[in-house]
Scaffold this motif. Structure first.
Motif, PDB file in Angstrom:
ATOM      1  N   ALA A  51       2.597 -26.720 -36.971  1.00 13.12           N
ATOM      2  CA  ALA A  51       4.042 -26.457 -36.951  1.00 13.12           C
ATOM      3  C   ALA A  51       4.457 -25.917 -38.314  1.00 13.12           C
ATOM      4  O   ALA A  51       3.953 -26.354 -39.343  1.00 13.12           O
ATOM      5  CB  ALA A  51       4.815 -27.727 -36.630  1.00 13.12           C
ATOM      6  N   ASP A  52       5.402 -24.979 -38.302  1.00 13.40           N
ATOM      7  CA  ASP A  52       5.893 -24.382 -39.544  1.00 13.40           C
ATOM      8  C   ASP A  52       6.851 -25.334 -40.247  1.00 13.40           C
ATOM      9  O   ASP A  52       7.588 -26.113 -39.612  1.00 13.40           O
ATOM     10  CB  ASP A  52       6.627 -23.070 -39.266  1.00 13.40           C
ATOM     11  CG  ASP A  52       5.651 -21.976 -38.851  1.00 13.40           C
ATOM     12  OD1 ASP A  52       4.449 -22.139 -39.119  1.00 13.40           O
ATOM     13  OD2 ASP A  52       6.129 -20.977 -38.255  1.00 13.40           O
ATOM     14  N   TYR A  53       6.884 -25.207 -41.566  1.00 11.38           N
ATOM     15  CA  TYR A  53       7.795 -25.994 -42.398  1.00 11.38           C
ATOM     16  C   TYR A  53       9.241 -25.748 -41.964  1.00 11.38           C
ATOM     17  O   TYR A  53       9.644 -24.645 -41.642  1.00 11.38           O
ATOM     18  CB  TYR A  53       7.612 -25.591 -43.863  1.00 11.38           C
ATOM     19  CG  TYR A  53       8.704 -26.090 -44.765  1.00 11.38           C
ATOM     20  CD1 TYR A  53       8.782 -27.443 -45.097  1.00 11.38           C
ATOM     21  CD2 TYR A  53       9.668 -25.213 -45.266  1.00 11.38           C
ATOM     22  CE1 TYR A  53       9.785 -27.909 -45.925  1.00 11.38           C
ATOM     23  CE2 TYR A  53      10.676 -25.669 -46.087  1.00 11.38           C
ATOM     24  CZ  TYR A  53      10.744 -27.034 -46.414  1.00 11.38           C
ATOM     25  OH  TYR A  53      11.742 -27.490 -47.225  1.00 11.38           O
ATOM     26  N   ASN A  54       9.970 -26.846 -41.903  1.00 10.47           N
ATOM     27  CA  ASN A  54      11.394 -26.828 -41.608  1.00 10.47           C
ATOM     28  C   ASN A  54      11.715 -26.472 -40.154  1.00 10.47           C
ATOM     29  O   ASN A  54      12.876 -26.267 -39.807  1.00 10.47           O
ATOM     30  CB  ASN A  54      12.134 -25.871 -42.541  1.00 10.47           C
ATOM     31  CG  ASN A  54      13.564 -26.310 -42.767  1.00 10.47           C
ATOM     32  OD1 ASN A  54      13.835 -27.504 -42.815  1.00 10.47           O
ATOM     33  ND2 ASN A  54      14.477 -25.367 -42.910  1.00 10.47           N
ATOM     34  N   SER A  55      10.680 -26.374 -39.301  1.00 14.97           N
ATOM     35  CA  SER A  55      10.916 -26.114 -37.881  1.00 14.97           C
ATOM     36  C   SER A  55      11.137 -27.432 -37.156  1.00 14.97           C
ATOM     37  O   SER A  55      10.759 -28.506 -37.634  1.00 14.97           O
ATOM     38  CB  SER A  55       9.736 -25.363 -37.264  1.00 14.97           C
ATOM     39  OG  SER A  55       8.566 -26.168 -37.301  1.00 14.97           O
TER      40      SER A  55
END
Length: 846
Positions: A743-747
């Motif tokens: 998962a991408d950061y801040n998602s």
């Protein structure tokens, strides 16, 4: 120096301040002699009366009591020290026992006196404004740069002075007012004049009466001045009449004008004769309006407004004694005051056999604004009411005079002001009036105009149907007639004019005008072609254009068929070439334009990276700059306009797009299509990896070079979010935990479904980095690191109350409900039993 000390102690003893100690006096070389002098001086003061102490050289004026300090020099040092204190009460014993207003200056003078120096004399006056004055005490050798305490009361040796009806507020000197008891600083001017005069200042006392009640003197509040005093009205008690409430207004001294009420009343005073006597001149109750008053008694009359309906004061203006008013089943004769009428109530007026009925709402509309008035002459209060006077003119019937024409282009004028295609007048007629004709109500100031038509009179139609010949002889029928329609009568007119005649040396011909009955014919004039500069042809005559839209030849006969006909000479302008171009050969517009016609501009040209300035045109071999859109007429030659440009410059700036640091702060400005080099600094941003700078279409790396486009450029940092793993820990669950995913950061990351475990219930996923417990389907924001979600469990049940198979946990206690037992157990239980599980597994209960 020793003599001065002894002399000062002598003064203190005489004033009753200091008891002389012989041991102290003995410290001086002449202690014995001086002590004797002091003793003798003191006894002498005690034995003398005030009358024996000082003999004035002459009798003072009647209104002033003035004491002058003796100018004779004392013979001995002891006599120098002797001070005669004159008290306002006239008692010597009081002068000895207390320090009065004159004692301190005397002591200070003695302390500062140089041996053998001459005394400085002056006169001090108190003027009391009541015909009596009194002087101050002796101010022996008092330096004029010292201060002087003023009297706190207007009191002299003749007693307390008073001015009937006034309050003492201070002392005046030199145009300045000093408070009672204030300290006055002696000036050089006082020293030179040797005369100081203080005049008592008086302010008139004010009394108040509310609604004619007893007159009550008012108490002066704080912050009062000689010219203004504010009194508190918040405690004034009023008794409300039934069905009325206080309108927060006062009428002052019965002048009939209501003023808004506040909690205070301000009275202003003036010293009109410059006598230091301030008399009341005005009062203010609303904080804005000063109302003049003639004496010191202020009468306030309260204003009341009805709480139910509206009040009316109806005045009989009909001239008839049988005038009656009926309202709410009550009949009033003549002028009356009527209370508590609602808007839906009706009021009937009658007089001399005629009746007029109006609703209360109509009466209020006619009165417009309510006033405040007394119900009767005996009343002291004012009440909010609508005032109306009913006259015999109110018993009327309305008829209308309508000015209207069958032609839509006719305009009526009322006293010179346009009233449109029609106008009307409403007239009120009264019954029984003899000789009331339509001519009486026609309007002399109504005129009509229809283009160039000639007005020839009016036609009259009674009630919109029947034409009448003479309005002066036709009387208005009060019962049957309702209106008179007035129509204008027109004669046809014609005009032949050269409104558009081109400029020429021969001048413009005079117009041919006239009027005629429809059917008459006229002959149209003839015109020649017109040439201009360098004998170039500018116009050719093209005939006469009639107002009917047709063109007629010269000398042609025209029969007038309309009410108005006009002809204008027509000219055909010679066309010339007209072009709009660029220096690079671009043609923006080209065509032909008639001479002297208004030049039609093309759209304002644009050029990427450049700003249009103006046009350059060559006229008669001279280049002239021209603004775009400027109003110009076509020249009598072929004309070309060439566009003029200036190169643009554009701003280049940086947007970090959330960067923490490394974003260039400067904004530069460069011309179109010049090279720009991007800053080499690489910005940083938590959770992201820098990808480059984007201008909206292209992403550049630090240090790259690009051509400045035809726009401002904002280089925005481009970021790629860092990717991390989301891991699941089943924590002993029977079913497998979900697989890890990135998962991408801040998602936002959605939490997986729950797991199963024998004997337990799933209680959510614990987010290890925060300690928060998330339910299946919930979401959390991905941090800038890997995240682990650990399953949480809770015991599925703690008691067995129904038969069945249960998975029990080793070491866990359970409640066995009444009648329940494990399979194979021969015991019978009638109450709850706590059991302990020796080994985890499935158990059957019956």
């Amino acid at each position: 120096m020793k003599k001065r000390m002894i002399k000062l102690m002598t003064i203190f003893c005489m004033a009753g301040i200091l008891t002389v100690n012989p041991a102290i006096i003995g410290l001086a070389e002449e202690a014995e002699a001086v002590g004797a002098d002091v003793s003798e001086g003191t006894e002498e003061v005690e034995e003398k009366s005030v009358e024996e102490e000082t003999e004035p050289e002459e009798e003072p004026a009647a209104e002033e009591d003035v004491e002058k300090v003796s100018e004779e020099e004392p013979e001995t040092e002891t006599e120098k020290s002797d001070v005669v204190l004159e008290e306002e009460a006239g008692e010597v014993s009081e002068a000895v026992m207390s320090v009065n207003e004159a004692a301190m200056p005397v002591m200070m003078a003695a302390e500062n006196e140089e041996e053998g120096a001459a005394e400085e004399k002056y006169v001090l006056k108190y003027v009391y404004n009541d015909g009596t004055t009194a002087s101050s005490s002796d101010q022996d050798n008092t330096p004029f740069n010292k201060s002087y305490p003023l009297k706190s009361k207007p009191e002299s040796n003749k007693g307390l002075h008073d001015r009937e009806g006034y309050d003492f507020i201070g002392w005046e000197k030199g145009g300045k007012i000093y408070s009672p008891g204030a300290t006055y600083e002696v000036t050089d001017e006082d020293r030179n004049s040797k005369n100081i005069t203080f005049t008592a200042v008086w302010r008139q006392q004010v009394s108040l009466s509310v609604d004619g009640e007893k007159v009550v003197p008012l108490t002066v509040e704080e912050n009062a001045t000689e010219a203004q005093v504010t009194y508190n009205l918040s405690e004034v008690q009023l008794t409300a009449p039934e069905n009325y409430e206080f309108a927060n207004k006062w009428v002052i001294n019965d002048n009939g004008t209501p003023y808004d009420a506040t909690d205070t009343m301000t009275v202003k005073f003036e010293d009109k004769n410059n006598t230091q006597v301030y008399n009341a001149v005005s009062v203010n109750v609303d904080g804005n309006t000063d109302v003049p008053i003639e004496n010191n008694t202020i009468n306030l009359y309260s204003c009341w407004k009805p709480t139910k309906g509206s009040d009316f004061r109806i005045t009989n203006g009909t001239g008839y004694d049988n005038f009656q008013i009926k309202a709410k089943d009550t009949t009033n004769n003549g002028t009356s005051y009527i209370s508590a009428l609602s808007d839906t109530d009706k009021v009937e007026f009658s007089a001399n056999g005629w009746t007029l009925v109006k609703t209360v709402a109509d009466l209020k509309k006619a009165a417009k604004t309510p006033i405040y008035a007394k119900k009767s002459e005996k009343d002291v209060n004012y009440y909010q009411c609508y005032a109306l006077t009913v006259t015999d003119q109110d018993f009327v019937k309305t008829v209308n005079v309508i000015y209207k024409d069958q032609f839509v282009d006719t305009v009526f004028y009322n006293a010179g002001t346009s009233a449109g295609n029609s106008c009307s007048k409403s007239a009120e007629i009264h019954p029984g009036v003899i000789g009331q004709t339509w001519a009486n109500i026609l309007r002399d100031n109504i005129t009509a105009k229809r283009g160039d038509f000639k007005f020839a009179g009016w036609k009259y139609f009674l009630n919109g149907k029947y034409e009448i010949e003479d309005t002066k002889k036709t009387e208005i029928n009060f019962y049957n007639d309702t209106s008179l329609t007035v129509q204008p009568v027109w004669e046809g007119q014609y005009t032949c004019k050269d409104t558009g005649y081109p400029q020429s040396e021969s001048g413009v011909p005079e117009p041919v005008t006239g009027s005629a009955v429809v059917g008459d014919s006229i002959s149209l004039p003839e015109r020649n072609d017109i040439k201009g500069r360098a004998n170039n042809l500018r116009y050719t005559f093209a005939g006469w254009l009639g107002s009917d839209g047709k063109t007629y030849a010269s000398n042609e006969k025209y029969t007038i068929e309309k009410a108005n006909m006009s002809f204008e000479s027509q000219w055909k302008a010679v066309p010339y070439d007209l072009k709009f171009v660029d220096k690079d050969g671009t043609v923006y517009s080209e065509g032909k334009a008639d001479y002297n016609s208004k030049i039609t501009w093309p759209s304002k040209p644009t050029k990427e990276g450049y700003t249009f300035q103006n046009w350059l045109v060559e006229i008669y071999n001279e280049e002239i700059p021209v603004e775009h859109g400027e109003e110009l007429q076509m020249f009598d030659q072929n004309t070309t306009f060439t566009a003029q440009w200036s190169i643009n410059s554009y701003k280049i700036s940086y947007d970090g797009n959330g960067a923490a640091m490394g974003v260039p702060a400067e904004t530069v400005e460069q011309n179109y299509q010049t090279d720009y080099t991007i800053d080499t600094v690489v910005p940083t941003k938590t959770g992201y990896t820098f990808q480059g700078w984007s201008d909206g279409t292209t992403t550049y790396q630090p240090g790259a070079v690009f051509k400045v486009p035809a726009r401002d450029v904002v280089l925005t940092a481009q970021w790629r979010a860092n990717s991390h793993q989301v891991k699941y820990d089943g924590n002993g669950g029977k079913t497998s935990a979900p697989e890890s995913k990135s998962a991408d950061y801040n998602s936002n990351v959605s939490v997986a479904a729950g797991l199963e475990k024998d004997g337990y219930l799933f209680d959510g996923w614990e987010q290890i980095s925060t300690g928060k417990v998330l339910t299946p389907g919930a979401s959390f924001v991905m941090p800038d690191m890997d995240e682990t979600l650990k399953a949480k469990w809770k015991i599925a049940y703690t008691g067995i109350y129904e038969a069945g198979v249960y998975y029990l946990i080793q070491g866990q206690s359970y409640i066995l409900g009444p009648g329940r037992k494990a399979q194979g157990d021969s015991s019978t239980y009638t109450a709850n039993v706590t059991i302990y599980v020796p080994q985890s597994g499935y158990y059957t209960f019956e």
